[in-house]
Design an enzyme around this catalytic site. Sequence first.
Site, PDB file in Angstrom:
ATOM      1  N   HIS A   1      10.889  -5.106  -5.665  1.00 55.72           N
ATOM      2  CA  HIS A   1      10.685  -4.394  -6.926  1.00 55.72           C
ATOM      3  C   HIS A   1      11.884  -3.485  -7.209  1.00 55.72           C
ATOM      4  CE1 HIS A   1       6.511  -5.712  -6.374  1.00 55.72           C
ATOM      5  NE2 HIS A   1       6.395  -5.553  -7.683  1.00 55.72           N
TER       6      HIS A   1
ATOM      7  N   LYS B   1      10.185   2.207  -7.844  1.00 56.02           N
ATOM      8  CA  LYS B   1       8.803   2.039  -7.347  1.00 56.02           C
ATOM      9  C   LYS B   1       8.609   2.942  -6.134  1.00 56.02           C
ATOM     10  CE  LYS B   1       5.377  -1.451  -6.094  1.00 56.02           C
ATOM     11  NZ  LYS B   1       4.328  -0.876  -6.944  1.00 56.02           N
TER      12      LYS B   1
END
Length: 256
Positions: A144, A148
């Site tokens: 990600h 995040k």
Amino acid sequence: MRIGVIGVAGRMGSLIAEEVLAAGHALSGGTERAGSGHVIPEGVRVFDDVPALAAASDAVIDFTHAAVAAVHAEALAASSSAWILGTTGLSPADDAAVARAAQRIPVVQSPNFGPGVTLLLALAEQLGAALPAAKYDAEILEMHHNQKVDAPSGTAVGLGRAVARGRGVRLEDVMASGRDGHTGPRQPGAIGFAALRGGNVVGEHTVLFAAGAEHIALTHRAFDRRMFATGAVRAAAWTEGKPPGLYSMKDVMGVG
Ligand code: NAD
């Protein structure tokens, strides 16, 4: 079909409004929290509250905030509209309120409305059931963007649960996450997790089954949050004519 969008000016809400129209449905309108600072998409009829929106809709799609899930559950249970619920972070009490509403109206609830991820979850469970844990090491890899804050991702954990379900075990008993240092050899039957962070990756998930003689890997790459909106609209259309009940995206995709 007449579809309404709760929180229509939110990031997901505005994409959902676009996808309702793109799929050829009627956008009945939306609601937006007073003072949210979000801009209402042009041409969208704004209703004062959820009951008013529900009265004008066959289904309402709700990607808002857990703080209002129970309130929405009560309001929608008294309506004749279906409820597509994508909000995450619900408490057990909220989930109980959702289940009560599902006794009155069709409710589709999923932490991930992406059609591709829904299929990946179903396939992960099938592979978990078909490939013996003693021979096939299951590893889940995710990547990600660099903002995040939690790992592994909710979807990665969902994939781990799917493999564990296929194997008839509890993920909590076999999860091997965040390996570092002298970890010793891999435990047979473990389900491993690795998380990469970098750039602006929306979300990549791979479930890998590694045996001595072969590897099988399934990868899903998300490029745009719009896939959640597309899936949510598909779920809304699927509720037409359905009896009250608590459904998942797997039911919508026919892989439940
Ligand atoms: P966002 O902040 O852009 O939008 C949130 C919307 O909810 C806005 O319209 C806002 O006004 C409204 N809202 C927030 N707090 C509220 C409150 N207390 N009362 C009433 N309305 C309120 O957020 P987003 O990125 O669109 O995400 C919304 C939700 O959807 C989150 O829970 C997110 O995790 C979830 N989500 C789920 C999926 C899925 O597939 N299930 C996919 C993406 C996002």
